[in-house]
Design a protein around this motif. Sequence first.
Motif, PDB file in Angstrom:
ATOM      1  N   MET A  74       0.855  -1.207   0.000  1.00 52.11           N
ATOM      2  CA  MET A  74       0.000   0.000   0.000  1.00 52.11           C
ATOM      3  C   MET A  74       0.888   1.254   0.000  1.00 52.11           C
ATOM      4  N   HIS A  75       0.986   1.923  -1.137  1.00 55.92           N
ATOM      5  CA  HIS A  75       1.888   3.070  -1.267  1.00 55.92           C
ATOM      6  C   HIS A  75       1.285   4.373  -0.770  1.00 55.92           C
ATOM      7  N   ASP A  76      -0.046   4.453  -0.681  1.00 60.01           N
ATOM      8  CA  ASP A  76      -0.623   5.736  -0.286  1.00 60.01           C
ATOM      9  C   ASP A  76      -1.306   5.675   1.079  1.00 60.01           C
ATOM     10  N   ALA A  77      -0.852   4.772   1.932  1.00 65.14           N
ATOM     11  CA  ALA A  77      -1.427   4.670   3.288  1.00 65.14           C
ATOM     12  C   ALA A  77      -1.250   5.989   4.037  1.00 65.14           C
ATOM     13  N   TYR A  78      -0.091   6.636   3.852  1.00 69.35           N
ATOM     14  CA  TYR A  78       0.145   7.913   4.535  1.00 69.35           C
ATOM     15  C   TYR A  78      -0.844   8.970   4.034  1.00 69.35           C
ATOM     16  N   GLU A  79      -0.978   9.070   2.715  1.00 70.12           N
ATOM     17  CA  GLU A  79      -1.881  10.085   2.159  1.00 70.12           C
ATOM     18  C   GLU A  79      -3.319   9.865   2.648  1.00 70.12           C
ATOM     19  N   LYS A  80      -3.723   8.612   2.677  1.00 74.06           N
ATOM     20  CA  LYS A  80      -5.096   8.303   3.124  1.00 74.06           C
ATOM     21  C   LYS A  80      -5.298   8.709   4.591  1.00 74.06           C
ATOM     22  N   ALA A  81      -4.317   8.346   5.423  1.00 77.57           N
ATOM     23  CA  ALA A  81      -4.429   8.690   6.853  1.00 77.57           C
ATOM     24  C   ALA A  81      -4.351  10.204   7.040  1.00 77.57           C
ATOM     25  N   ALA A  82      -3.485  10.854   6.251  1.00 85.87           N
ATOM     26  CA  ALA A  82      -3.336  12.311   6.368  1.00 85.87           C
ATOM     27  C   ALA A  82      -4.637  13.006   5.946  1.00 85.87           C
ATOM     28  N   GLU A  83      -5.279  12.485   4.923  1.00 86.26           N
ATOM     29  CA  GLU A  83      -6.548  13.079   4.477  1.00 86.26           C
ATOM     30  C   GLU A  83      -7.628  12.918   5.558  1.00 86.26           C
ATOM     31  N   ALA A  84      -7.687  11.731   6.153  1.00 84.07           N
ATOM     32  CA  ALA A  84      -8.673  11.496   7.219  1.00 84.07           C
ATOM     33  C   ALA A  84      -8.370  12.385   8.428  1.00 84.07           C
ATOM     34  N   ALA A  85      -7.077  12.522   8.764  1.00 84.35           N
ATOM     35  CA  ALA A  85      -6.683  13.350   9.911  1.00 84.35           C
ATOM     36  C   ALA A  85      -7.030  14.818   9.649  1.00 84.35           C
ATOM     37  N   GLN A  86      -6.791  15.264   8.429  1.00 85.14           N
ATOM     38  CA  GLN A  86      -7.105  16.645   8.047  1.00 85.14           C
ATOM     39  C   GLN A  86      -8.614  16.896   8.141  1.00 85.14           C
ATOM     40  N   TRP A  87      -9.376  15.897   7.703  1.00 85.58           N
ATOM     41  CA  TRP A  87     -10.847  15.979   7.773  1.00 85.58           C
ATOM     42  C   TRP A  87     -11.282  16.136   9.224  1.00 85.58           C
ATOM     43  N   LEU A  88     -10.694  15.350  10.121  1.00 82.02           N
ATOM     44  CA  LEU A  88     -11.044  15.437  11.547  1.00 82.02           C
ATOM     45  C   LEU A  88     -10.596  16.775  12.140  1.00 82.02           C
ATOM     46  N   ARG A  89      -9.381  17.184  11.786  1.00 82.78           N
ATOM     47  CA  ARG A  89      -8.808  18.412  12.349  1.00 82.78           C
ATOM     48  C   ARG A  89      -9.661  19.628  11.986  1.00 82.78           C
ATOM     49  N   ALA A  90     -10.246  19.597  10.817  1.00 82.34           N
ATOM     50  CA  ALA A  90     -11.095  20.710  10.384  1.00 82.34           C
ATOM     51  C   ALA A  90     -12.367  20.802  11.226  1.00 82.34           C
TER      52      ALA A  90
END
Length: 280
Positions: A1-17
Amino acid sequence: MHDAYEKAAEAAQWLRARLPAPSGAAVLGSGLGALADQLEDAQVIPYGEIPYFPGPAVSGHAGVLTVGRLPGCDTRIAALSGRVHLYEGHPVWQVVHAVRTLKLWGVRDLLITNAAGGIDPAFVPGDLMLITDHLNLTGKNPLWGHNDDRLGERFPDMSHAYDPGLAAVVRDCAQTLGQTLREGVYAGVLGPSYETPAEIRMLRVVGAGAVGMSTVNEVIAARHAGLRVCGISCITNLAAGLGTEALHHDEVKEIAALARNRFLGLVTAAMDRFAAQATA
Ligand code: HPA
């Protein structure tokens, strides 16, 4: 899985907002979701709204993230009611996506809970067991393949996967509350069939105190990401061959419900103290 970081970062950004990250989060296992219902001034987010979170399908697992204050305390935590399991057919990146999201959101301490079968002959259903270490017998590892250094290092140390400082806090809280707290090694298996009696005899020989179908891959991903980890199992049944009853998921949920108040008391006290440590 090459984009696990991007996926987690997107979810984290969604929560942070939407919400500031609390210092601690708890993953609530089968039948242990009551903690989420107890949180005060709570905000509830269905997993389906958070990027790449799946809706878990196993009964006893609700599929919501609740953020609120621990009952009677100032400490805010996040509670994940429901997790995804490998046995449902999910890839391992999906199993650990929530843990990585918590880290990137800003969480520092992770309490992982589960329902487990008791292997140690001293254990009885309803006991709570502090996880001191684990055996990953799932045949998977969330760090398999390409390592993204933004998530963590290639070869993370697992010598103290379950943080000794957090474990000491849990022991101290149990003592203050007058609760018996068991301790042991958690054997994480793939499932979904329960083990055979022969498998349980083998697990006992290699030092397992309890067995379950979750947790170990989450803990590996959490340590890789640098979260402090604590684990508590609710012993919901005697493992296969040790009791007279056939194993059934209804029994798992029923016994977890009986341990509810002790579990809530211990987890509330411990997470309140984790937060105080985190800000010390
Ligand atoms: N085995 C595996 N997983 C479990 C058990 C068990 O006996 N009890 C609850 N989860």
